[in-house]
Scaffold this motif. Structure first.
Motif, PDB file in Angstrom:
ATOM      1  N   LEU A 389      42.327  54.632  81.192  1.00 52.35           N
ATOM      2  CA  LEU A 389      42.373  55.125  79.812  1.00 52.35           C
ATOM      3  C   LEU A 389      42.872  54.040  78.862  1.00 52.35           C
ATOM      4  O   LEU A 389      42.248  53.766  77.824  1.00 52.35           O
ATOM      5  CB  LEU A 389      43.292  56.343  79.721  1.00 52.35           C
ATOM      6  CG  LEU A 389      43.607  56.847  78.307  1.00 52.35           C
ATOM      7  CD1 LEU A 389      42.338  57.362  77.638  1.00 52.35           C
ATOM      8  CD2 LEU A 389      44.671  57.930  78.347  1.00 52.35           C
ATOM      9  N   ILE A 390      43.969  53.382  79.213  1.00 49.42           N
ATOM     10  CA  ILE A 390      44.587  52.415  78.305  1.00 49.42           C
ATOM     11  C   ILE A 390      43.783  51.129  78.218  1.00 49.42           C
ATOM     12  O   ILE A 390      43.466  50.647  77.125  1.00 49.42           O
ATOM     13  CB  ILE A 390      46.040  52.128  78.749  1.00 49.42           C
ATOM     14  CG1 ILE A 390      46.890  53.391  78.583  1.00 49.42           C
ATOM     15  CG2 ILE A 390      46.635  50.971  77.942  1.00 49.42           C
ATOM     16  CD1 ILE A 390      48.284  53.271  79.150  1.00 49.42           C
ATOM     17  N   TRP A 391      43.395  50.563  79.368  1.00 53.33           N
ATOM     18  CA  TRP A 391      42.731  49.261  79.330  1.00 53.33           C
ATOM     19  C   TRP A 391      41.331  49.342  78.733  1.00 53.33           C
ATOM     20  O   TRP A 391      40.921  48.490  77.940  1.00 53.33           O
ATOM     21  CB  TRP A 391      42.730  48.636  80.734  1.00 53.33           C
ATOM     22  CG  TRP A 391      41.397  48.291  81.313  1.00 53.33           C
ATOM     23  CD1 TRP A 391      40.738  48.941  82.304  1.00 53.33           C
ATOM     24  CD2 TRP A 391      40.552  47.184  80.946  1.00 53.33           C
ATOM     25  NE1 TRP A 391      39.540  48.335  82.577  1.00 53.33           N
ATOM     26  CE2 TRP A 391      39.394  47.246  81.762  1.00 53.33           C
ATOM     27  CE3 TRP A 391      40.639  46.157  80.003  1.00 53.33           C
ATOM     28  CZ2 TRP A 391      38.356  46.328  81.678  1.00 53.33           C
ATOM     29  CZ3 TRP A 391      39.596  45.236  79.906  1.00 53.33           C
ATOM     30  CH2 TRP A 391      38.475  45.327  80.742  1.00 53.33           C
ATOM     31  N   ARG A 392      40.581  50.398  79.070  1.00 49.24           N
ATOM     32  CA  ARG A 392      39.234  50.510  78.504  1.00 49.24           C
ATOM     33  C   ARG A 392      39.292  50.798  77.001  1.00 49.24           C
ATOM     34  O   ARG A 392      38.444  50.317  76.241  1.00 49.24           O
ATOM     35  CB  ARG A 392      38.445  51.602  79.233  1.00 49.24           C
ATOM     36  CG  ARG A 392      38.141  51.263  80.686  1.00 49.24           C
ATOM     37  CD  ARG A 392      37.164  52.244  81.302  1.00 49.24           C
ATOM     38  NE  ARG A 392      36.921  51.962  82.722  1.00 49.24           N
ATOM     39  CZ  ARG A 392      35.986  52.547  83.448  1.00 49.24           C
ATOM     40  NH1 ARG A 392      35.197  53.468  82.898  1.00 49.24           N
ATOM     41  NH2 ARG A 392      35.818  52.242  84.721  1.00 49.24           N
ATOM     42  N   THR A 393      40.276  51.559  76.585  1.00 48.78           N
ATOM     43  CA  THR A 393      40.437  51.817  75.147  1.00 48.78           C
ATOM     44  C   THR A 393      40.754  50.520  74.409  1.00 48.78           C
ATOM     45  O   THR A 393      40.182  50.242  73.346  1.00 48.78           O
ATOM     46  CB  THR A 393      41.557  52.846  74.906  1.00 48.78           C
ATOM     47  OG1 THR A 393      41.204  54.078  75.546  1.00 48.78           O
ATOM     48  CG2 THR A 393      41.755  53.093  73.414  1.00 48.78           C
ATOM     49  N   ILE A 394      41.643  49.713  74.972  1.00 47.12           N
ATOM     50  CA  ILE A 394      41.983  48.423  74.359  1.00 47.12           C
ATOM     51  C   ILE A 394      40.748  47.535  74.273  1.00 47.12           C
ATOM     52  O   ILE A 394      40.496  46.889  73.254  1.00 47.12           O
ATOM     53  CB  ILE A 394      43.098  47.718  75.164  1.00 47.12           C
ATOM     54  CG1 ILE A 394      44.421  48.478  75.006  1.00 47.12           C
ATOM     55  CG2 ILE A 394      43.261  46.263  74.719  1.00 47.12           C
ATOM     56  CD1 ILE A 394      45.530  47.967  75.892  1.00 47.12           C
ATOM     57  N   PHE A 395      39.942  47.521  75.340  1.00 45.41           N
ATOM     58  CA  PHE A 395      38.726  46.709  75.352  1.00 45.41           C
ATOM     59  C   PHE A 395      37.783  47.118  74.221  1.00 45.41           C
ATOM     60  O   PHE A 395      37.274  46.269  73.474  1.00 45.41           O
ATOM     61  CB  PHE A 395      38.014  46.859  76.701  1.00 45.41           C
ATOM     62  CG  PHE A 395      36.687  46.143  76.771  1.00 45.41           C
ATOM     63  CD1 PHE A 395      36.617  44.826  77.163  1.00 45.41           C
ATOM     64  CD2 PHE A 395      35.502  46.788  76.424  1.00 45.41           C
ATOM     65  CE1 PHE A 395      35.405  44.156  77.223  1.00 45.41           C
ATOM     66  CE2 PHE A 395      34.283  46.138  76.478  1.00 45.41           C
ATOM     67  CZ  PHE A 395      34.239  44.817  76.879  1.00 45.41           C
ATOM     68  N   VAL A 396      37.530  48.422  74.086  1.00 47.23           N
ATOM     69  CA  VAL A 396      36.625  48.907  73.043  1.00 47.23           C
ATOM     70  C   VAL A 396      37.183  48.585  71.652  1.00 47.23           C
ATOM     71  O   VAL A 396      36.436  48.174  70.752  1.00 47.23           O
ATOM     72  CB  VAL A 396      36.373  50.425  73.184  1.00 47.23           C
ATOM     73  CG1 VAL A 396      35.538  50.941  72.024  1.00 47.23           C
ATOM     74  CG2 VAL A 396      35.676  50.730  74.504  1.00 47.23           C
ATOM     75  N   VAL A 397      38.485  48.752  71.482  1.00 52.20           N
ATOM     76  CA  VAL A 397      39.105  48.444  70.184  1.00 52.20           C
ATOM     77  C   VAL A 397      38.918  46.966  69.836  1.00 52.20           C
ATOM     78  O   VAL A 397      38.579  46.612  68.695  1.00 52.20           O
ATOM     79  CB  VAL A 397      40.608  48.808  70.195  1.00 52.20           C
ATOM     80  CG1 VAL A 397      41.311  48.238  68.963  1.00 52.20           C
ATOM     81  CG2 VAL A 397      40.782  50.322  70.242  1.00 52.20           C
ATOM     82  N   ILE A 398      39.100  46.080  70.823  1.00 56.82           N
ATOM     83  CA  ILE A 398      38.943  44.640  70.568  1.00 56.82           C
ATOM     84  C   ILE A 398      37.512  44.306  70.176  1.00 56.82           C
ATOM     85  O   ILE A 398      37.276  43.574  69.211  1.00 56.82           O
ATOM     86  CB  ILE A 398      39.365  43.830  71.816  1.00 56.82           C
ATOM     87  CG1 ILE A 398      40.883  43.929  72.028  1.00 56.82           C
ATOM     88  CG2 ILE A 398      38.964  42.364  71.662  1.00 56.82           C
ATOM     89  CD1 ILE A 398      41.364  43.302  73.323  1.00 56.82           C
ATOM     90  N   THR A 399      36.522  44.827  70.913  1.00 57.74           N
ATOM     91  CA  THR A 399      35.129  44.546  70.560  1.00 57.74           C
ATOM     92  C   THR A 399      34.784  45.095  69.183  1.00 57.74           C
ATOM     93  O   THR A 399      34.026  44.471  68.428  1.00 57.74           O
ATOM     94  CB  THR A 399      34.155  45.126  71.605  1.00 57.74           C
ATOM     95  OG1 THR A 399      34.337  46.543  71.706  1.00 57.74           O
ATOM     96  CG2 THR A 399      34.365  44.498  72.966  1.00 57.74           C
ATOM     97  N   THR A 400      35.355  46.243  68.846  1.00 59.11           N
ATOM     98  CA  THR A 400      35.086  46.843  67.526  1.00 59.11           C
ATOM     99  C   THR A 400      35.687  46.008  66.409  1.00 59.11           C
ATOM    100  O   THR A 400      35.036  45.747  65.392  1.00 59.11           O
ATOM    101  CB  THR A 400      35.643  48.274  67.462  1.00 59.11           C
ATOM    102  OG1 THR A 400      35.067  49.059  68.520  1.00 59.11           O
ATOM    103  CG2 THR A 400      35.315  48.930  66.132  1.00 59.11           C
ATOM    104  N   VAL A 401      36.912  45.550  66.592  1.00 58.90           N
ATOM    105  CA  VAL A 401      37.573  44.742  65.556  1.00 58.90           C
ATOM    106  C   VAL A 401      36.848  43.412  65.362  1.00 58.90           C
ATOM    107  O   VAL A 401      36.617  42.978  64.226  1.00 58.90           O
ATOM    108  CB  VAL A 401      39.052  44.495  65.923  1.00 58.90           C
ATOM    109  CG1 VAL A 401      39.676  43.463  64.981  1.00 58.90           C
ATOM    110  CG2 VAL A 401      39.845  45.789  65.864  1.00 58.90           C
ATOM    111  N   ILE A 402      36.454  42.766  66.459  1.00 57.29           N
ATOM    112  CA  ILE A 402      35.717  41.502  66.341  1.00 57.29           C
ATOM    113  C   ILE A 402      34.371  41.740  65.647  1.00 57.29           C
ATOM    114  O   ILE A 402      33.932  40.934  64.820  1.00 57.29           O
ATOM    115  CB  ILE A 402      35.510  40.854  67.724  1.00 57.29           C
ATOM    116  CG1 ILE A 402      36.861  40.438  68.312  1.00 57.29           C
ATOM    117  CG2 ILE A 402      34.586  39.643  67.622  1.00 57.29           C
ATOM    118  CD1 ILE A 402      36.770  39.877  69.720  1.00 57.29           C
TER     119      ILE A 402
END
Length: 485
Positions: A389-402
């Protein structure tokens, strides 16, 4: 299936799977490696490749041909198809180590690299693969937001009869796409995404065919073929811009043809021979590349013939087409649905790789390994894991911000194509084939293969430079989180 998206059993990438994960079966139902018999044929392998290759890359081909012109554009596309076909035939031989009929199977691209090259090159291959997948996540977020804006803008233009410029900001659409991906990313593994992959495949063909049909219709309506021999002329843009955009076009075409890193996994679905899986895949690759190149030629050339040097970077969102607005809307909805599924299909291997390795490092951690079951009425219980839950959410957030920082479709697509083309499509297949066939160093065949690899390296570096230059140029006029289109 989607662009570069037909993946099988990624969760065991570069790792051995105990045989007890497979249900007990009669020996007649098992292959030589103790796994259930593969049933794939030349036709199924061809369809996997075609549906995997034809994706969002097709939308930028008209723009790419516009940068190169009527001669160089089609010629470059044919050259890419020839190189892709040839290196794919080399890669097909690397599915088995040793005898082509009974040698040890390599289930994934990285397994093949490990068996044939080993050592440091395996790590390099992993880095290139996963950086490429990370870049695809960013590119798909950008593309989905652009399509969402195109739907709203087409309706705005229709209702205002073209009087309203219909400016809007992409951020809300990227955030919405990211939120959807956070939810979908909690699906534990690739096997449970089959329905999303099939839906994405249908959507891919839907918008590609709509784009082709609109291009043909516009050429007929114009009663002439637009474009020039050399493409966008110096004067319209500076000589430096011409060079960079030409290089960037190479990256866009490379992105459209990139499927090599899934070829081994497609080959792992083909039934045992004779003929060998390598022979079957060579035939499947030939027909697939021919069909794909024909389709790409139609889309790219009719797009360029419709708009000439002003061809939009994205055929369905650049607003060369305004009507019928409802058909444009359908095409862009298809793009969004396709990209929602494609994002997951591409990122699941990366998710699995991180989670498998983390579990190996911390085998006793409940945070990383413990699964909770959430009951869902009428369905199987949903498996829930805190680390996932935490790591995949962080991954999606990073790709979205970039993506919000760099919302440039053509530049991102070109850069992803450049990063993946030489190492994954050319270098590793060539080096593995040389090692597999024990081709003597400095022999004529060795020299020819290395020259091919070097030439493609130069193409990749040029495409990367052009795409980076395009990103830098776009950034100058862009204010992150503020600019409206």
């Amino acid at each position: 299936m989607v662009k570069n998206g037909d993946r099988k059993n990624h969760e065991h990438e570069s790792f051995d799977i105990p045989m007890d994960v497979f249900p007990p079966q009669d020996n007649n139902d098992l292959d030589d490696d103790g796994r259930p018999k593969r049933t794939g044929t030349f036709w199924t392998a061809s369809s996997h490749i075609i549906t995997a290759v034809i994706g969002s890359g097709v939308l930028s081909l008209a723009w790419a041909i516009a940068q190169l012109g009527w001669i160089a554009g089609p010629v470059v596309m044919i050259l890419f198809s020839v190189v892709t076909y040839y290196t794919s035939t080399l890669l097909a031989y690397c599915y088995r180590t040793g005898d082509p009929l009974s040698g040890k199977r390599n289930y994934t691209y990285m397994d093949a690299v490990e068996s044939n090259l080993g050592g440091f090159k395996v790590k390099v291959c992993g880095v290139v693969q996963y950086v490429n997948l990370f870049g695809v996540g960013i590119g798909y977020t950008v593309a989905a937001a652009i399509s969402a804006m195109a739907i709203k803008r087409s309706n705005c233009f229709h209702s205002s009869h073209g009087k309203d410029p219909c400016h809007m900001n992409s951020n809300i659409y990227m955030i919405s796409f990211g939120a959807a991906e956070i939810i979908l990313s909690q699906i534990p593994d690739f096997h449970e995404l089959w329905w999303l992959s099939i839906l994405a495949a249908v959507m891919s063909f839907t918008y590609s065919l709509i784009g082709l049909g609109l291009g043909i219709g516009k050429v007929v309506g114009n009663k002439k073929i637009k474009g020039s021999i050399t493409g966008v002329t110096v004067g319209t843009i500076t000589q430096t811009q011409k060079i960079w955009k030409t290089f960037q076009a190479l990256g866009n075409i490379a992105f459209a043809y990139s499927y090599s890193m899934i070829l081994i996994e497609i080959q792992d679905t083909v039934k045992c021979g004779p003929p060998s899986e390598a022979k079957t895949m060579q035939k499947a690759t030939l027909i697939s590349v021919l069909v794909t190149t024909f389709f790409y030629m139609l889309c790219g050339c009719f797009g360029y013939a419709s708009f000439g040097d002003s061809s939009p970077g994205n055929l369905l969102t650049g607003f060369g087409f305004y009507n019928p607005y409802w058909l444009i809307d359908i095409a862009n909805v298809a793009i969004i649905v396709h990209l929602v599924g494609a994002y997951q299909v591409y990122c699941q291997p990366l998710f699995s790789f991180i989670e498998i390795n983390t579990a190996k490092i911390f085998p006793n951690s409940d945070f990383i390994n413990k699964e909770f079951e959430v009951p869902i009425p009428g369905c199987n219980a949903f498996k829930f894991n805190l680390f996932r839950l935490i790591w995949r959410t962080i991954f999606v957030v990073i790709t979205t911000v970039i993506a919000m920082l760099l919302p440039f479709f053509n530049d991102i697509v070109g850069l992803i194509g450049a990063i993946g083309f030489w190492p994954l499509t050319v270098y590793f297949p060539v080096e593995m084939y040389i090692a597999q066939k024990k081709i003597p160093k400095l022999s004529l065949r060795w020299i020819c293969l290395e020259l091919l690899s070097f030439a493609c390296l130069m193409v990749s570096l040029s495409a990367a430079a052009g795409s980076i230059a395009g990103i830098i140029d776009d950034v100058k006029a862009y204010k992150p989180f503020q600019t409206s289109y």
